[in-house]
Design a protein around this motif. Structure first.
Motif, PDB file in Angstrom:
ATOM      1  N   ALA A 161       0.828  -1.194   0.000  1.00  0.00           N
ATOM      2  CA  ALA A 161       0.000   0.000   0.000  1.00  0.00           C
ATOM      3  C   ALA A 161       0.869   1.253   0.000  1.00  0.00           C
ATOM      4  CB  ALA A 161      -0.923   0.011   1.220  1.00  0.00           C
ATOM      5  N   GLY A 162       0.574   2.135  -0.942  1.00  0.00           N
ATOM      6  CA  GLY A 162       1.298   3.389  -1.008  1.00  0.00           C
ATOM      7  C   GLY A 162       2.615   3.336  -1.747  1.00  0.00           C
ATOM      8  N   SER A 163       3.021   2.170  -2.217  1.00  0.00           N
ATOM      9  CA  SER A 163       4.206   2.080  -3.066  1.00  0.00           C
ATOM     10  C   SER A 163       3.794   2.412  -4.502  1.00  0.00           C
ATOM     11  CB  SER A 163       4.815   0.682  -2.996  1.00  0.00           C
ATOM     12  OG  SER A 163       3.883  -0.293  -3.443  1.00  0.00           O
ATOM     13  N   PHE A 164       4.771   2.644  -5.363  1.00  0.00           N
ATOM     14  CA  PHE A 164       4.464   3.049  -6.735  1.00  0.00           C
ATOM     15  C   PHE A 164       5.193   2.166  -7.737  1.00  0.00           C
ATOM     16  CE2 PHE A 164       3.471   6.858  -4.333  1.00  0.00           C
ATOM     17  CZ  PHE A 164       2.359   7.380  -4.983  1.00  0.00           C
ATOM     18  N   ALA A 165       4.604   2.038  -8.929  1.00  0.00           N
ATOM     19  CA  ALA A 165       5.240   1.300 -10.019  1.00  0.00           C
ATOM     20  C   ALA A 165       4.876   1.936 -11.345  1.00  0.00           C
ATOM     21  CB  ALA A 165       4.797  -0.164 -10.009  1.00  0.00           C
ATOM     22  N   THR A 166       5.861   2.093 -12.197  1.00  0.00           N
ATOM     23  CA  THR A 166       5.639   2.576 -13.558  1.00  0.00           C
ATOM     24  C   THR A 166       6.856   2.205 -14.383  1.00  0.00           C
ATOM     25  OG1 THR A 166       4.917   4.465 -14.898  1.00  0.00           O
ATOM     26  CG2 THR A 166       6.638   4.893 -13.253  1.00  0.00           C
ATOM     27  N   THR A 167       6.877   2.612 -15.636  1.00  0.00           N
ATOM     28  CA  THR A 167       8.023   2.356 -16.490  1.00  0.00           C
ATOM     29  C   THR A 167       7.936   3.243 -17.712  1.00  0.00           C
ATOM     30  OG1 THR A 167       9.335   0.620 -17.562  1.00  0.00           O
ATOM     31  CG2 THR A 167       6.955   0.526 -17.891  1.00  0.00           C
ATOM     32  N   SER A 168       9.057   3.470 -18.334  1.00  0.00           N
ATOM     33  CA  SER A 168       9.070   4.162 -19.615  1.00  0.00           C
ATOM     34  C   SER A 168       8.682   3.168 -20.700  1.00  0.00           C
ATOM     35  CB  SER A 168      10.464   4.725 -19.884  1.00  0.00           C
ATOM     36  OG  SER A 168      10.522   5.323 -21.164  1.00  0.00           O
ATOM     37  N   GLY A 169       7.913   3.602 -21.675  1.00  0.00           N
ATOM     38  CA  GLY A 169       7.443   2.694 -22.721  1.00  0.00           C
ATOM     39  C   GLY A 169       6.140   2.028 -22.332  1.00  0.00           C
ATOM     40  N   ASP A 312      13.074   3.403  -2.188  1.00  0.00           N
ATOM     41  CA  ASP A 312      12.893   1.958  -2.013  1.00  0.00           C
ATOM     42  C   ASP A 312      11.454   1.507  -2.215  1.00  0.00           C
ATOM     43  OD1 ASP A 312      12.208   3.369   0.320  1.00  0.00           O
ATOM     44  OD2 ASP A 312      12.545   1.619   1.598  1.00  0.00           O
ATOM     45  N   ARG A 313      10.520   2.445  -2.282  1.00  0.00           N
ATOM     46  CA  ARG A 313       9.115   2.076  -2.470  1.00  0.00           C
ATOM     47  C   ARG A 313       8.602   2.464  -3.860  1.00  0.00           C
ATOM     48  NH1 ARG A 313       5.418   4.128   2.169  1.00  0.00           N
ATOM     49  NH2 ARG A 313       4.034   2.536   1.287  1.00  0.00           N
ATOM     50  N   VAL A 314       9.528   2.735  -4.767  1.00  0.00           N
ATOM     51  CA  VAL A 314       9.152   3.111  -6.133  1.00  0.00           C
ATOM     52  C   VAL A 314       9.892   2.221  -7.122  1.00  0.00           C
ATOM     53  CG1 VAL A 314       9.075   4.949  -7.852  1.00  0.00           C
ATOM     54  CG2 VAL A 314       8.792   5.510  -5.430  1.00  0.00           C
ATOM     55  N   ASN A 315       9.131   1.512  -7.939  1.00  0.00           N
ATOM     56  CA  ASN A 315       9.692   0.692  -9.010  1.00  0.00           C
ATOM     57  C   ASN A 315       9.520   1.458 -10.319  1.00  0.00           C
ATOM     58  OD1 ASN A 315      10.415  -1.164 -10.930  1.00  0.00           O
ATOM     59  ND2 ASN A 315       9.078  -2.807 -10.200  1.00  0.00           N
TER      60      ASN A 315
END
Length: 382
Positions: A161-169, A312-315
């Motif tokens: 909860a509250g962590s993030f994930a995204t990517t280019s493309g 550390d909480r962002v991918n």
């Protein structure tokens, strides 16, 4: 105090879910709140969409922040106080949370005004059916207003909860549906040689379709899915049918692969039918394009998320998902980024999206608000 307000908004929206383009009460509530915050409001953009405009300073820079508002046709099984009161409808994808977080950000930013430029708060209808973004675009979202870049955030159960994930493309796949009708003469089951049999041909097509992903596409650079989901005939136990209908679903991560798949399905179909001497009809319909983040905007979103919750909480280079999102149509208009915020793991926030027991995790609300606030302040620096 702010958390209690946003939570109350979220519960109110959750109790009164509305289906795509029927979000009249939700959009009215959004517009009312924006006006209370002193934000310029434009109603009925793309039918039930709402755009709020907040300007500060003299800069010509701008940013768009998008949240979806629609619910799903699901009977909610939750029994808490804020469960759906509209029978057969439910916020099973967290759009109530997305709307509330963006409203919270609008409130905070209208009060602090620590930015130089223009913010466009975009509240979109009918995301689930892939029509809302296109409707807002057709209604002038990017021609009436000069929006430099647009961002969207969606919750994701199964990550902290509250962590993030995204990517280019590519971060999410396109979704397309196909229908193939194999047309033959049919005949008596005891004398198949007196006619043509569409079942045999259609079965060959089903098997051959799987060679598209395994033999026509690069499995590493061009991942895709082709699934046959329906196979129907007009025959009966002792009658070879004259028609077989094949329906299915495809997913891919680039517009180029999408075009390859569309052409390849017809090529395979035409070849099988020609070899058997039968006819066919073919229809291919794209519902969602692939969700493709531009590099600079993905980096911007990662930087904002890291400021809010720590590195550390962002991918920032997550693997893409085969689910789809109509924000992809906005992405074809301006630079953009789609980011995921963790809804939780296990009993709190871990229930899958589109499930009758799902609920948005209220502990995420303030983190989402802070993300929007920081993103704006970093991109529209004073």
């Amino acid at each position: 105090m702010l958390k209690e307000q946003i939570t109350q908004w979220r519960h109110q929206i959750h109790q009164k879910p509305e289906f795509g383009f029927d979000e009249h009460e939700t959009s009215a509530f959004v517009a009312q709140k924006l006006e209370e915050f002193g934000i310029e409001v434009h109603r009925n953009i793309g039918q039930t969409g709402v755009v709020g405009i907040l300007k500060c300073g003299s800069s010509n820079k701008s940013i768009g922040l998008r949240a979806d508002m629609d619910a799903l046709k699901i009977n909610e099984k939750n029994e808490f106080k804020h469960a759906s009161k509209n029978e057969g409808l439910m916020h099973a994808c967290g759009h109530d949370g997305h709307t509330s977080m963006l409203l919270g950000a609008a409130k905070v930013l209208s009060e602090s005004k620590i930015f130089n430029g223009t913010i466009y708060f975009i509240f979109q209808p009918c995301e689930e059916h892939g029509l809302g973004a296109k409707a807002m675009i057709a209604d002038g979202l990017f021609t009436r207003w000069n929006i430099d870049a647009v961002y969207a955030m969606h919750n994701l159960p199964g990550i902290e909860a509250g962590s993030f994930a995204t990517t280019s493309g590519s971060i999410m796949a396109s979704e397309s549906n196909f229908e193939i009708e194999v047309i033959a003469t049919g005949g008596h089951a005891a004398m198949p040689y007196m006619g043509t049999d569409p079942i045999v041909v259609a079965s060959q097509i089903v098997c051959a379709l799987q060679t598209i992903t395994s033999r026509n596409l690069d499995s590493i650079k061009e991942p895709a899915v082709i699934s046959v989901t329906e196979f129907a005939t007009n025959g009966t136990v002792n009658v070879i049918p004259s028609r077989v209908t094949i329906k299915g679903d495809t997913r891919s991560f680039t517009d180029e692969v999408l075009k390859k798949i569309e052409k390849a399905i017809e090529r395979v179909t035409a070849g099988c039918c020609m070899a058997a001497g039968v006819d066919y009809k073919y229809d291919f319909n794209n519902s969602f394009l692939s969700t493709i983040n531009t590099e600079a905007e993905a980096l911007n979103a990662v930087a904002a998320a890291q400021t809010v919750v720590g590195e550390d909480r962002v991918n920032g280079s997550c693997h893409p998902f085969t689910i789809s999102e109509d924000f992809s149509f906005m992405q074809r208009e301006v630079p953009s980024c789609y980011i995921l915020i963790g809804n939780g793991i296990g009993e709190v926030g871990g229930c899958a999206l589109h499930n009758a027991l799902y609920d948005f995790n209220d502990e995420v609300l303030l983190i989402g608000v802070e993300f929007w606030k920081v993103l704006v302040e970093q991109q529209l620096k004073i």
